[in-house]
Write a protein that holds these residues in place. Structure first.
Motif, PDB file in Angstrom:
ATOM      1  N   GLU A 102      80.454  39.916 -58.557  1.00  0.00           N
ATOM      2  CA  GLU A 102      80.009  39.838 -57.174  1.00  0.00           C
ATOM      3  C   GLU A 102      78.794  40.732 -56.934  1.00  0.00           C
ATOM      4  N   ALA A 103      78.850  41.950 -57.471  1.00  0.00           N
ATOM      5  CA  ALA A 103      77.725  42.877 -57.306  1.00  0.00           C
ATOM      6  C   ALA A 103      76.496  42.370 -58.056  1.00  0.00           C
ATOM      7  N   ALA A 104      76.708  41.767 -59.228  1.00  0.00           N
ATOM      8  CA  ALA A 104      75.586  41.231 -60.007  1.00  0.00           C
ATOM      9  C   ALA A 104      74.929  40.077 -59.269  1.00  0.00           C
ATOM     10  N   ASP A 105      75.734  39.220 -58.631  1.00  0.00           N
ATOM     11  CA  ASP A 105      75.189  38.104 -57.859  1.00  0.00           C
ATOM     12  C   ASP A 105      74.361  38.603 -56.680  1.00  0.00           C
ATOM     13  N   LYS A 106      74.867  39.632 -55.992  1.00  0.00           N
ATOM     14  CA  LYS A 106      74.127  40.204 -54.856  1.00  0.00           C
ATOM     15  C   LYS A 106      72.807  40.817 -55.328  1.00  0.00           C
ATOM     16  N   PHE A 107      72.855  41.523 -56.462  1.00  0.00           N
ATOM     17  CA  PHE A 107      71.625  42.113 -57.014  1.00  0.00           C
ATOM     18  C   PHE A 107      70.598  41.019 -57.293  1.00  0.00           C
ATOM     19  N   PHE A 108      71.052  39.934 -57.918  1.00  0.00           N
ATOM     20  CA  PHE A 108      70.137  38.846 -58.254  1.00  0.00           C
ATOM     21  C   PHE A 108      69.564  38.213 -56.991  1.00  0.00           C
ATOM     22  N   LEU A 109      70.432  37.898 -56.039  1.00  0.00           N
ATOM     23  CA  LEU A 109      69.983  37.241 -54.813  1.00  0.00           C
ATOM     24  C   LEU A 109      68.998  38.108 -54.048  1.00  0.00           C
ATOM     25  N   ASP A 110      69.315  39.394 -53.885  1.00  0.00           N
ATOM     26  CA  ASP A 110      68.430  40.295 -53.137  1.00  0.00           C
ATOM     27  C   ASP A 110      67.092  40.459 -53.862  1.00  0.00           C
ATOM     28  N   GLY A 111      67.165  40.668 -55.175  1.00  0.00           N
ATOM     29  CA  GLY A 111      65.940  40.887 -55.945  1.00  0.00           C
ATOM     30  C   GLY A 111      65.065  39.663 -56.016  1.00  0.00           C
ATOM     31  N   MET A 112      65.690  38.478 -56.223  1.00  0.00           N
ATOM     32  CA  MET A 112      64.903  37.249 -56.298  1.00  0.00           C
ATOM     33  C   MET A 112      64.314  36.907 -54.931  1.00  0.00           C
ATOM     34  N   SER A 113      65.070  37.165 -53.866  1.00  0.00           N
ATOM     35  CA  SER A 113      64.543  36.916 -52.522  1.00  0.00           C
ATOM     36  C   SER A 113      63.308  37.780 -52.273  1.00  0.00           C
ATOM     37  N   LYS A 114      63.374  39.033 -52.680  1.00  0.00           N
ATOM     38  CA  LYS A 114      62.243  39.949 -52.490  1.00  0.00           C
ATOM     39  C   LYS A 114      61.033  39.479 -53.301  1.00  0.00           C
ATOM     40  N   ALA A 115      61.286  39.071 -54.555  1.00  0.00           N
ATOM     41  CA  ALA A 115      60.181  38.602 -55.401  1.00  0.00           C
ATOM     42  C   ALA A 115      59.557  37.344 -54.826  1.00  0.00           C
ATOM     43  N   LEU A 116      60.382  36.420 -54.347  1.00  0.00           N
ATOM     44  CA  LEU A 116      59.853  35.168 -53.807  1.00  0.00           C
ATOM     45  C   LEU A 116      59.140  35.380 -52.473  1.00  0.00           C
ATOM     46  N   GLU A 117      59.573  36.364 -51.699  1.00  0.00           N
ATOM     47  CA  GLU A 117      58.846  36.700 -50.471  1.00  0.00           C
ATOM     48  C   GLU A 117      57.429  37.160 -50.803  1.00  0.00           C
ATOM     49  N   CYS A 118      57.308  37.966 -51.859  1.00  0.00           N
ATOM     50  CA  CYS A 118      55.979  38.432 -52.286  1.00  0.00           C
ATOM     51  C   CYS A 118      55.148  37.268 -52.817  1.00  0.00           C
ATOM     52  N   ILE A 119      55.792  36.369 -53.540  1.00  0.00           N
ATOM     53  CA  ILE A 119      55.096  35.181 -54.034  1.00  0.00           C
ATOM     54  C   ILE A 119      54.578  34.361 -52.856  1.00  0.00           C
ATOM     55  N   ARG A 120      55.404  34.202 -51.850  1.00  0.00           N
ATOM     56  CA  ARG A 120      55.004  33.437 -50.662  1.00  0.00           C
ATOM     57  C   ARG A 120      53.771  34.049 -50.009  1.00  0.00           C
ATOM     58  N   SER A 121      53.742  35.375 -49.909  1.00  0.00           N
ATOM     59  CA  SER A 121      52.620  36.034 -49.245  1.00  0.00           C
ATOM     60  C   SER A 121      51.353  35.981 -50.086  1.00  0.00           C
ATOM     61  N   ALA A 122      51.500  35.917 -51.405  1.00  0.00           N
ATOM     62  CA  ALA A 122      50.321  35.918 -52.288  1.00  0.00           C
ATOM     63  C   ALA A 122      49.766  34.523 -52.540  1.00  0.00           C
ATOM     64  N   ALA A 123      50.573  33.494 -52.287  1.00  0.00           N
ATOM     65  CA  ALA A 123      50.172  32.136 -52.655  1.00  0.00           C
ATOM     66  C   ALA A 123      49.080  31.599 -51.743  1.00  0.00           C
ATOM     67  N   SER A 124      48.131  30.906 -52.362  1.00  0.00           N
ATOM     68  CA  SER A 124      47.087  30.225 -51.602  1.00  0.00           C
ATOM     69  C   SER A 124      47.694  29.064 -50.822  1.00  0.00           C
ATOM     70  N   PRO A 125      47.317  28.893 -49.559  1.00  0.00           N
ATOM     71  CA  PRO A 125      47.846  27.748 -48.795  1.00  0.00           C
ATOM     72  C   PRO A 125      47.293  26.417 -49.272  1.00  0.00           C
ATOM     73  N   GLN A 126      46.255  26.451 -50.102  1.00  0.00           N
ATOM     74  CA  GLN A 126      45.606  25.216 -50.535  1.00  0.00           C
ATOM     75  C   GLN A 126      46.362  24.479 -51.633  1.00  0.00           C
ATOM     76  N   ALA A 127      47.354  25.150 -52.232  1.00  0.00           N
ATOM     77  CA  ALA A 127      48.115  24.495 -53.308  1.00  0.00           C
ATOM     78  C   ALA A 127      49.575  24.883 -53.181  1.00  0.00           C
ATOM     79  N   PRO A 128      50.473  23.988 -53.544  1.00  0.00           N
ATOM     80  CA  PRO A 128      51.889  24.353 -53.534  1.00  0.00           C
ATOM     81  C   PRO A 128      52.197  25.332 -54.662  1.00  0.00           C
ATOM     82  N   THR A 129      53.313  25.984 -54.555  1.00  0.00           N
ATOM     83  CA  THR A 129      53.816  26.866 -55.615  1.00  0.00           C
ATOM     84  C   THR A 129      54.795  26.076 -56.467  1.00  0.00           C
ATOM     85  N   SER A 130      54.688  26.206 -57.777  1.00  0.00           N
ATOM     86  CA  SER A 130      55.651  25.546 -58.665  1.00  0.00           C
ATOM     87  C   SER A 130      56.509  26.610 -59.339  1.00  0.00           C
TER      88      SER A 130
END
Length: 958
Positions: free
Chosen positions: A613-641
Motif C-alpha cells: 500500500e505504501a509502495a503504491d502511494k509512493f508511486f502514485l504521488d511521485g508519478m503525479s508530480k513528474a507528470l505535472e512537471c511534464i505537463r508544464s514543460a510540454a509545448s502546446p503545439q504537439a501532444p505528449t507521448s
C-alpha cells in the motif's frame, strides 16, 4: 494571440502493423544496434520510437482544411504519410539518408506551415537539418533510460534532450546521443590511423573515427591485460597431447551433505549433467563415486549417443524435484532451507565439473583437471567492488543463499580480470590523450564534462566507451552465467530483468576469442558507435530526476518506469560498481555516490517503502508530480507521448484493471493531462500466440496526451456513460480502420474512453465522490461490450445464428435440432442456413462449414444473399492461400462494398470468442485478418484503378 493548436497524425491514425513488424524484427538485430553498446532493461524498439516521434510532429491533414479540402483528400494524404512511416521504420532505414531526409522534410513542412513559412526544398538535406535545428521544438525525454527516444529524435534531425535519475542510464545516453556529435566527422587519432591518413586512407563519416579509436585503445587494453593476467587462463591438454584454447570452465556449487552417511562431504548442486544436446555431438558429465577421490567422487566427460530415457535422466542433474537437490553420495534429500543456511554461513563452495575447449572449430569436452582448479584458486584480485545487494530488490534471489555483496557474484579470477580491465581504462585514456595532442593540438584542455572538444575531452570520450566495454564484459564474466546446451556456449546473466540463483555456471575464458573476451565485447560496442546518428551537436543527456525538468516548450516523448516490473536502480548497481571505478575521474558528478540513487526512483518496491500500500502511494504521488512537471514543460503545439508497459495477463472481465496500470492512469489524471489516444506498440508479433496463449504477448501502450483545459467541466457518472456511448462507436471504427488487430483492441479502446474521462475535471459518482480511474476503465470496457453486442444484433440472421453457434460449439457438429431451435429464435430456418453453405447438413447433425470446405469461387457480387459471416470466412480462406492469397482476399473486400465495415467488426468479435475459449489457432486467424484489412482495402482500390496490373483485365483473373 494564442497560436492555433493543430491536430497531429498520431492523434488520428498510424500504420500500426508496419511499426509492430519492424519493432519485432529489430529484436533479432545485433550488429550495430545501440543495445549492443551496453545493456539496459526494457529498452523501447528504435522503430517504434522513430515512428511515434514522426507522427507526433507531423500535422494530420485534417489540420489544414484549406489545403486538403475533402475527407477523401485528407484520407489520401494520411495514407501517403503512412507510406513514409512504413519506409522509415525498418532497421535498414536507420542510416539511409534518403529515407531519413524524406521524413525530416515532412516534419519541417509541418513546422513551416505552422509558422506561415515555406519549408526548405525537398532533397536538400543540409537545409532541412538546419531548419529543424533552429525552428523545430526540441524533443525531451525525462525518463531517457537506454536512450532510444532521444537517439531517434536526433536521427530525425531534431535537437534531442534526455535525463534520468540513474547514472548508468545517463552514461549510456551520453555515449549514444551527446558524445558522438561533438566529434562527428573527425578522423581517429591513434598512431596506426595517423599513418594511414598520411597515405590518404581515411574515408570515414559520422562517429566512425571515434569508433576506430575505441577499437584501437581497447585492443591495446586487451593485449596489456593478457600480459598481466593471461597466466590465469591456461590451455587445455587434449587426449592427443596437443594444446587447445579453453572456451569455458564449467563449475558446480557444492554444499556439505546433511546426511551423516556422507561424512561431511561437499556434494554438487547440479541442475543438469547434459552439456550438449546437439544431434551427433551429445556430451554429458558422468559423476563417478570413488572413495579415493576428494569428497568421494569425481566427474568424467562422456560423448556419444544417448537413449531418450538417459537424456531425460541427465537433464535433471542432482535436482530431481523443484526446490530440492539430492546428495550425490547417498541419494538423500538436500532441501532449500539447508542450502540457504549453509549459504548464509558462507559455506557454499565450487568444484570444476568440466572444461570446454575448441579445436578445429568444434567443441571438445574434457574432464576437469586439478591444475586448472589450482590456477583458478590462485587468482588474488587487488580490488573488488564495494556494496551490498538489497535483499528485497525486485527479482533478486541470490541474497537468500548468502551472495549478499556485489563481489560475491564473481569468481576470484573474474574479479581479477574485471578490476585489471577497469584499471587499464585510465591507462588507455592517458595514451589516447597523448596521441590526440599530436593529432588535434592542445588548444582546448577542458574536460568532456565541461564541454571540451579538444584532445583532453576526446580522451575522456574514448575512455567512456572503454568503461562501458568493461560493463558489457561483466555481464558475461560472473558466476551466474548458465551454460546453453543447445548453443554450447555461456549465456550472459541478464537474459531477464532479475538476478536469479544459479547452481552450475560457466566461466568464460577472458582471452578465448569468443563470448567473454573483451575483444568481442569491444567490437560489438564499436559497431554500435559506427551506426549512431552523430548529429545535432546541441543534444544533451543530464543527470536529474523527472520532476526537475530543466527545459520548457519542448516536445515530450517518454518511457517512464512501469510500477513494479523492473527495479532499475538495484539491477544497475551490478554495472555501476564497475563503471564507477573507471569513470569517477571522467564523470565525478554522475558517479559521486557509492551506489545508484534509490529513494526517488519511481518504482513501487514494497520492500523499500514498507509494504504494497505504501509502495503504491509512493508511486502514485511521485508519478503525479513528474507528470505535472511534464505537463508544464510540454509545448502546446504537439501532444505528449508516453509509453507504458502492458501485459495481456493484466486483463480481466472488466478490462485493464491491474494496480500498476490503474495507478499510472490515475497519475495522468492527477497531473492535469487529457488522454487523446492510445496505440498498442508491440515488439512480439501476433503469431507468437501459437502454442503460448495470448497472455504471452506484451505491449507498450503509447498514450497520446494533451493538457486538460483549466475550465474543464464536472459531470455525473450517468453523463460520462452517455458520452461514452455517443463517441466510442465512431472512435472504435476509426481504430479498426487504422489496422489495429483484435488482440490489441482492448488496449486501444482505452484511448477514446479515457479521452472522455480525462476531458472533465471530475466525474462524480452517485454519492458525489470522485470516480476513480479503475472504475472508469471498467465502465469503458462495459460500454465497448455493449457497442459490440449492438453491432452483432444488426447482423443478418444467418450471421447471428453462426456467431451464436460458434460461441457455443466452434466448428463442432451437434444434433440438427439445436440448429433448428437457434434458427427459429433468429427468424430464419435451417434450410436457409444450409442453402447459404454457412452450415453443413450432416443428416441429423449440423455444424459450421469449415473454411477449407467453402466453395472457392464465392463472391459477394455473385451471391444473391451474401452474409457477413461468409465475407469474413471466405476472406480468411483466401488470405491463407499459398498463391495469390492477398490479391484474392482484396478482390473479395472490394466486392463487399458497405458490408466491409461489418465484416471487420465480426472478425473482432470472433477473435474475442476464440481467445476467451482458448482456441489460439482460430484467434490468430481473425487477428491477422483484421490487421491485414486496411491493406486489403488499399489493394482493392488499386485493383479498381488497375494500378497494380499490366492490363485492365488482369485483376479479373484472380
Amino acid at each position: 494571440m494564442n497560436p492555433i493548436i493543430r491536430k497531429k497524425l498520431i492523434e488520428v491514425s498510424i500504420p500500426l502493423e508496419a511499426i509492430n513488424v519492424a519493432s519485432a524484427r529489430e529484436k533479432s538485430i545485433r550488429h550495430g544496434h545501440p543495445s549492443t553498446l551496453h545493456l539496459w532493461w526494457a529498452r523501447r524498439p528504435l522503430a517504434a520510437c522513430r515512428a511515434i516521434l514522426f507522427a507526433q510532429l507531423v500535422d494530420d491533414p485534417s489540420s489544414w482544411p484549406d489545403r486538403f479540402r475533402t475527407e477523401e483528400e485528407q484520407d489520401a494524404e494520411r495514407k501517403r504519410l503512412h507510406k513514409v512511416i512504413e519506409r522509415l521504420v525498418p532497421w535498414e532505414a536507420s542510416n539511409d539518408e534518403a529515407i531519413l531526409n524524406e521524413a525530416r522534410w515532412e516534419i519541417a513542412r509541418s513546422v513551416a506551415w505552422g509558422l506561415g513559412e515555406d519549408p526548405p526544398a525537398e532533397g536538400n538535406g543540409n537545409a532541412i537539418l538546419d531548419y529543424l535545428q533552429t525552428k523545430a521544438a526540441p524533443v525531451y525525454d525525462p525518463f531517457s533510460g537506454g536512450g532510444s527516444i532521444p537517439l531517434e529524435a536526433q536521427r530525425l534531425g531534431l535537437r534531442a534532450y534526455g535525463s534520468d535519475l540513474n547514472p548508468v542510464a545517463v552514461l549510456i545516453g551520453k555515449a549514444l546521443v551527446e558524445i558522438p556529435p561533438k566529434f562527428a566527422g573527425k578522423p581517429p587519432v591513434n598512431p596506426r590511423a595517423l599513418a594511414e591518413l598520411k597515405r590518404g586512407h581515411w574515408n570515414g563519416k559520422g562517429a566512425e573515427g571515434l569508433a576506430e579509436d575505441v577499437r584501437y585503445y581497447g585492443q591495446w587494453m586487451r593485449g596489456e591485460a593478457e600480459k598481466r593476467i593471461g597466466y590465469l587462463y591456461p590451455k587445455a591438454k587434449l587426449p592427443d597431447g596437443s594444446d587447445a584454447t579453453v572456451i569455458a570452465w564449467l563449475w558446480a556449487r557444492t554444499v556439505r551433505s546433511p546426511d551423516p552417511a556422507a561424512k561431511g562431504a561437499m556434494v554438487p548442486l547440479i541442475s543438469s549433467f547434459l552439456l550438449s544436446s546437439r544431434e551427433g555431438s551429445k556430451a554429458w558429465v558422468d559423476p563417478i563415486i570413488d572413495a579415493a577421490e576428494r569428497d568421494g567422487y569425481r566427474f568424467e566427460m562422456k560423448t556419444g549417443k544417448l537413449t531418450k530415457a538417459d537424456e531425460e535422466r541427465l537433464r535433471v542433474g542432482t535436482k530431481p524435484t523443484r526446490g530440492n537437490f539430492i546428495c550425490l553420495l547417498t541419494g538423500s534429500a538436500i532441501d532449500e532451507e539447508w542450502i540457504r543456511a549453509e549459504g548464509k554461513a558462507r559455506r557454499i563452495g565450487v568444484r570444476l565439473m568440466a572444461i570446454v575447449a575448441e579445436s578445429g572449430r568444434r567443441r571438445i569436452y574434457l574432464s576437469p583437471a586439478a591444475k586448472h582448479e589450482e590456477i583458478a584458486a590462485s587468482a588474488k584480485p587487488e580490488w573488488e567492488p564495494e556494496g551490498e545487494l538489497f535483499a528485497k530488490a525486485l527479482g533478486f534471489r541470490v541474497p537468500a543463499y548468502g551472495l549478499t555483496r556485489w563481489a560475491d557474484l564473481f569468481t576470484q579470477r573474474q574479479l581479477t580480470a574485471l578490476s585489471t580491465y577497469s584499471d587499464l581504462v585510465q591507462e588507455a585514456r592517458s595514451k589516447c590523450e597523448a596521441d590526440a595532442l599530436v593529432a588535434l593540438g592542445g588548444a582546448d584542455d577542458n574536460r568532456l564534462r565541461n564541454g571540451g572538444k579538444g584532445a583532453v575531452a576526446y580522451a575522456d570520450a574514448v575512455a567512456t566507451y572503454l568503461g562501458l566495454g568493461v560493463g558489457r564484459l561483466a555481464d558475461v564474466q560472473n558466476s551466474l552465467c548458465g551454460w546453453e546446451i543447445t548453443k554450447t556456449q555461456v549465456r550472459h546473466l541478464f537474459t531477464r530483468q532479475a538476478i536469479p540463483m544459479l547452481w552450475d555456471f560457466g566461466e568464460n575464458n577472458a582471452f578465448g576469442g569468443a563470448a567473454g573476451d573483451f575483444g568481442i565485447s569491444l567490437n560489438n560496442l564499436a559497431r554500435a558507435i559506427d551506426k549512431v546518428p552523430a548529429s545535432s551537436p546541441n543534444s544533451t543527456i543530464t543527470h536529474n530526476a523527472a520532476h526537475e525538468l530543466p527545459f520548457r516548450e519542448v516536445v515530450i516523448s517518454t518511457d517512464p518506469p512501469y510500477y513494479d516490473n523492473v527495479g532499475y536502480a538495484d539491477l544497475s548497481d551490478f554495472f555501476y560498481v564497475w563503471l564507477r571505478k573507471s569513470q569517477l575521474d571522467i564523470w565525478p558528478d554522475i558517479f559521486r555516490r557509492l551506489t545508484t540513487p534509490k529513494d526517488e526512483e519511481l518504482v513501487a518496491t514494497a520492500g523499500r517503502h514498507g509494504g504494497r500500500e505504501a509502495a503504491d502511494k509512493f508511486f502514485l504521488d511521485g508519478m503525479s508530480k513528474a507528470l505535472e512537471c511534464i505537463r508544464s514543460a510540454a509545448s502546446p503545439q504537439a501532444p505528449t507521448s508516453i509509453y507504458y508497459a502492458f501485459k495481456q495477463s493484466e486483463t480481466n472481465v472488466d478490462g485493464l484493471t491491474s494496480q500498476g496500470w490503474a495507478s499510472f492512469l490515475q497519475a495522468v489524471v492527477n497531473a492535469g493531462l487529457a488522454v487523446d489516444g492510445t496505440w498498442p506498440v508491440r515488439s512480439e508479433l501476433s503469431n507468437r500466440m501459437r502454442g503460448q496463449g495470448s497472455n504471452a504477448l506484451a505491449s507498450s501502450i503509447v498514450l497520446v496526451c494533451r493538457k486538460r483545459e483549466p475550465s474543464a467541466a464536472i459531470v455525473t457518472r450517468a453523463e460520462f456513460i452517455r458520452t461514452l456511448k455517443v463517441e466510442m462507436p465512431e472512435a472504435i471504427a476509426d481504430i479498426r480502420k487504422a489496422g489495429v488487430g483484435p488482440v490489441d483492441m482492448q488496449q486501444s479502446v482505452i484511448g477514446p474512453g479515457m479521452g472522455v474521462f480525462t476531458r472533465y475535471s471530475q466525474v462524480l459518482e452517485d454519492d458525489d465522490s470522485t470516480m476513480s480511474v479503475r472504475t472508469a476503465l471498467t465502465l469503458i470496457n462495459r460500454v465497448w461490450d455493449e457497442i459490440e453486442n449492438e453491432a452483432a444484433a444488426a447482423f443478418d440472421p444467418v450471421t447471428q445464428v453462426a456467431l451464436t453457434w460458434f460461441e457455443s460449439y466452434g466448428f463442432d457438429t451437434k444434433p440438427s435440432g439445436e440448429l433448428i431451435a437457434l434458427a427459429t429464435a433468429k427468424d430464419t430456418s435451417d434450410k436457409a442456413l444450409f442453402a447459404s453453405k454457412v452450415f453443413k447438413d450432416g443428416r441429423g447433425r449440423a455444424g459450421l462449414t469449415p473454411r477449407p470446405e467453402l466453395p472457392g469461387d464465392w463472391s459477394p457480387e455473385s451471391d444473391k444473399s451474401p452474409t457477413i459471416w461468409e465475407c469474413v470466412q471466405h476472406t480468411a480462406r483466401a488470405l491463407a492461400a499459398e498463391d495469390g492469397g492477398q490479391l484474392a482476399a482484396a478482390q473479395l473486400v472490394k466486392s463487399m462494398g458497405r458490408m466491409s465495415s461489418d465484416a471487420l467488426t465480426l472478425a473482432d468479435l470472433l477473435y474475442k470468442i476464440a481467445s476467451r475459449k482458448g482456441w489460439q489457432q482460430e484467434a490468430l486467424v481473425y487477428n491477422e485478418l483484421a490487421q491485414e484489412w486496411p491493406k486489403l482495402e488499399n489493394l482493392a482500390n488499386e485493383i479498381e484503378q488497375g494500378s497494380r496490373f499490366d492490363t485492365p483485365d488482369q485483376a479479373s483473373l484472380l
